[in-house]
Design a protein around this motif. Structure first.
Motif, short mmCIF file in Angstrom:
data_model
loop_
_atom_site.label_atom_id
_atom_site.label_comp_id
_atom_site.label_asym_id
_atom_site.label_seq_id
_atom_site.Cartn_x
_atom_site.Cartn_y
_atom_site.Cartn_z
N LYS A 12 -11.93 -3.89 -6.13
CA LYS A 12 -12.23 -2.92 -5.18
C LYS A 12 -12.48 -1.71 -5.63
O LYS A 12 -13.42 -0.97 -5.29
N TRP A 56 -3.19 -16.44 1.39
CA TRP A 56 -2.79 -15.70 2.47
C TRP A 56 -3.43 -15.84 3.71
O TRP A 56 -2.86 -15.65 4.90
N PRO A 76 -7.80 -12.52 -5.35
CA PRO A 76 -8.37 -11.94 -4.27
C PRO A 76 -9.95 -12.44 -4.35
O PRO A 76 -10.44 -12.44 -5.22
N ASN A 121 -6.46 -2.73 -6.47
CA ASN A 121 -7.32 -4.15 -6.30
C ASN A 121 -8.36 -3.63 -7.42
O ASN A 121 -9.35 -2.86 -7.12
N ARG A 177 0.89 -5.64 -1.60
CA ARG A 177 -0.66 -5.05 -2.09
C ARG A 177 -0.18 -3.99 -3.21
O ARG A 177 0.70 -3.03 -3.02
N GLN A 180 -9.10 -9.60 6.54
CA GLN A 180 -8.34 -8.72 5.61
C GLN A 180 -7.52 -9.60 4.65
O GLN A 180 -7.31 -9.28 3.49
N ASN A 181 -6.58 -10.26 5.35
CA ASN A 181 -5.79 -11.25 4.63
C ASN A 181 -6.41 -12.29 3.82
O ASN A 181 -6.07 -12.56 2.52
N HIS A 237 -0.50 -9.66 7.54
CA HIS A 237 -1.18 -8.28 7.23
C HIS A 237 -0.26 -7.21 6.79
O HIS A 237 -0.43 -6.38 5.81
N ILE A 253 1.64 -8.02 3.68
CA ILE A 253 1.02 -7.60 2.46
C ILE A 253 1.10 -6.24 2.19
O ILE A 253 1.19 -5.88 1.06
N ALA A 254 0.55 -5.29 3.08
CA ALA A 254 0.27 -3.86 2.98
C ALA A 254 1.82 -3.42 2.48
O ALA A 254 1.96 -2.28 1.83
N SER A 307 -1.46 -12.44 -10.32
CA SER A 307 -0.73 -11.63 -10.32
C SER A 307 0.78 -11.87 -10.50
O SER A 307 0.91 -13.35 -10.52
N GLU A 362 -7.50 -11.00 0.38
CA GLU A 362 -6.31 -10.81 -0.56
C GLU A 362 -6.10 -11.97 -1.34
O GLU A 362 -5.51 -12.13 -2.27
#
Length: 400
Positions: A363, A179, A245, A360, A357, A171-172, A349, A352-353, A262, A175
């Motif tokens: 996504k 990360w 990402p 996205n 984050r 998941q990282n 993780h 980031i959350a 970003s 991103e």
């Protein structure tokens, strides 16, 4: 001058000990360079690292499960080895199926079998786990009840530690490569610098679980790691390849790492506190915001990350083993190298959350493409009206 026999024996033993120690240093040094080279190869490979994460996860699971077999003498338990690997497959199917549905929506939309699997993914995952649960119950035998439940719990705790953490690593990675690279590099740097500071300046023991760890190494490793993370963040923040990402291009069926960086990867000017201004004679400084985030990542990796290693040391002492395995000569098993990495991946993780984050676009687009045409058209009209109300579109844009 004559030497007594026991003096000669002591001298020989000392020489053998020194040679053995230097041999270990040589082996560890060569393999450390090989692993560092492999790490740079991983960076070059980019998102294909997903395959490596999966491989490491399977090997870590095998090492821990094997300890359980050996310590509890569970080789004769009916079906247990098969069920352990079956549960690993079930959990991986659940986590990686979620990842495929989230990040490869366009691919799923094109393939009818994948549409079915994505739609009923959680139900299928639950059904697969229930099948394993029923097989475990049916395998229970009277003389092994307690041992079988020991090993059932052992398997599930191992799955929680290994599979869940490796899922967070992936998941990282999605991103942005930064990360993935920075947290791993921070742990490696802290391990090396804490060893060096401890070797040259260490005097005060840190924790009984690891008698060789010292406060001098712990503190020196912290400051060195924060500086390293700050510099590494500056270097990597300059390249789209690291900060964008990871997305999936449905036209080329490949990964893409192109984007408009970003705000945290755009150089900004910061006003320094008055105390710092008076000391350094600087009023402002230009930094990437990610460099500030790297300080928090480095601090965690230096102050809390080592407790993953202490936990692993306690685990090995509890079962009277030196290493998880002998996969890497001089270093032990794969799990011996990743005991701190998994804890660091979880923190990254969560960080980031909690603090990084945002939406996205890639996504969101993937999810929109999975909708029915009528639903897509409805969203289009809603978005168009919203943009016109904010004067972001000319009045006649829809006719053109």
């Amino acid at each position: 001058m004559h030497f007594r026999p026991y003096a000669i024996d002591n001298l020989n033993r000392a020489l053998i000990s020194i040679l053995h120690r230097w041999k270990n240093y040589w082996i560890r040094g060569v393999l450390s360079l090989a692993m560092i080279s492999g790490f740079f190869l991983i960076i070059y490979m980019g998102p294909v690292t997903l395959i490596l994460v999966m491989t490491v996860q399977i090997k870590c699971f095998q090492e821990i499960i094997t300890i359980g077999y050996r310590v509890y003498h569970s080789y004769e338990l009916p079906w247990f080895r098969t069920l352990s690997w079956y549960f690993l497959i079930c959990v991986n199917y659940f986590f990686y199926g979620e990842t495929v549905a989230d990040y490869f929506g366009a691919l799923v939309q094109r393939e009818e079998p994948l549409q079915f699997l994505a739609r009923y993914h959680r139900f299928i995952s639950f059904a697969l786990y229930l099948a394993g649960f029923c097989m475990f119950v049916l395998s229970l035998v009277k003389k092994h009840y307690r041992l079988q439940f020991y090993m059932f719990a052992w398997t599930h705790v191992t799955l929680l530690i290994v599979v869940t953490q490796s899922h967070l690593v992936i998941q990282n990675l999605f991103e942005g490569m930064i990360w993935f690279i920075v947290p791993i590099s921070i742990v490696i740097c802290n391990d090396i610098m804490a060893y060096l500071f401890g070797f040259f300046f260490g005097r005060t023991p840190l924790i009984k679980l690891s008698p060789k760890k010292t406060w001098e190494g712990f503190i020196g490793g912290f400051f060195a790691t924060v500086v390293f993370g700050f510099i590494l963040a500056y270097l990597l923040s300059q390249f789209q390849y690291f900060v964008c990402p990871v997305g999936f291009n449905s036209e080329t069926n490949g990964f893409t790492v192109e984007c408009e960086p970003s705000d945290i990867f755009v150089m900004q000017e910061y006003t320094l506190p008055a105390v710092v201004q008076n000391t350094l004679r600087w009023k402002t400084v230009n930094l990437y915001p990610f460099q500030i985030h790297s300080v928090f990542l480095s601090s965690f990796g230096s102050l809390i990350g080592p407790f993953g290693g202490f936990f692993a040391s306690g685990f090995k002492r509890a079962f009277k083993i030196k290493d998880f395995a002998n996969t890497i000569p001089g270093h032990g098993g794969i799990m011996d190298r990743f005991d701190c990495q998994y804890l660091m991946a979880t923190f990254t993780h969560v960080y980031i959350a909690s603090f990084i984050r945002g939406p996205n676009p890639s996504k969101v687009l993937q999810q929109l493409l999975m909708l029915q045409p009528e639903q897509q058209l409805s969203i289009f009209h809603t978005l168009h009206s919203h943009l016109r109300e904010r004067d972001m579109l000319p009045p006649a844009s829809i006719e053109n």
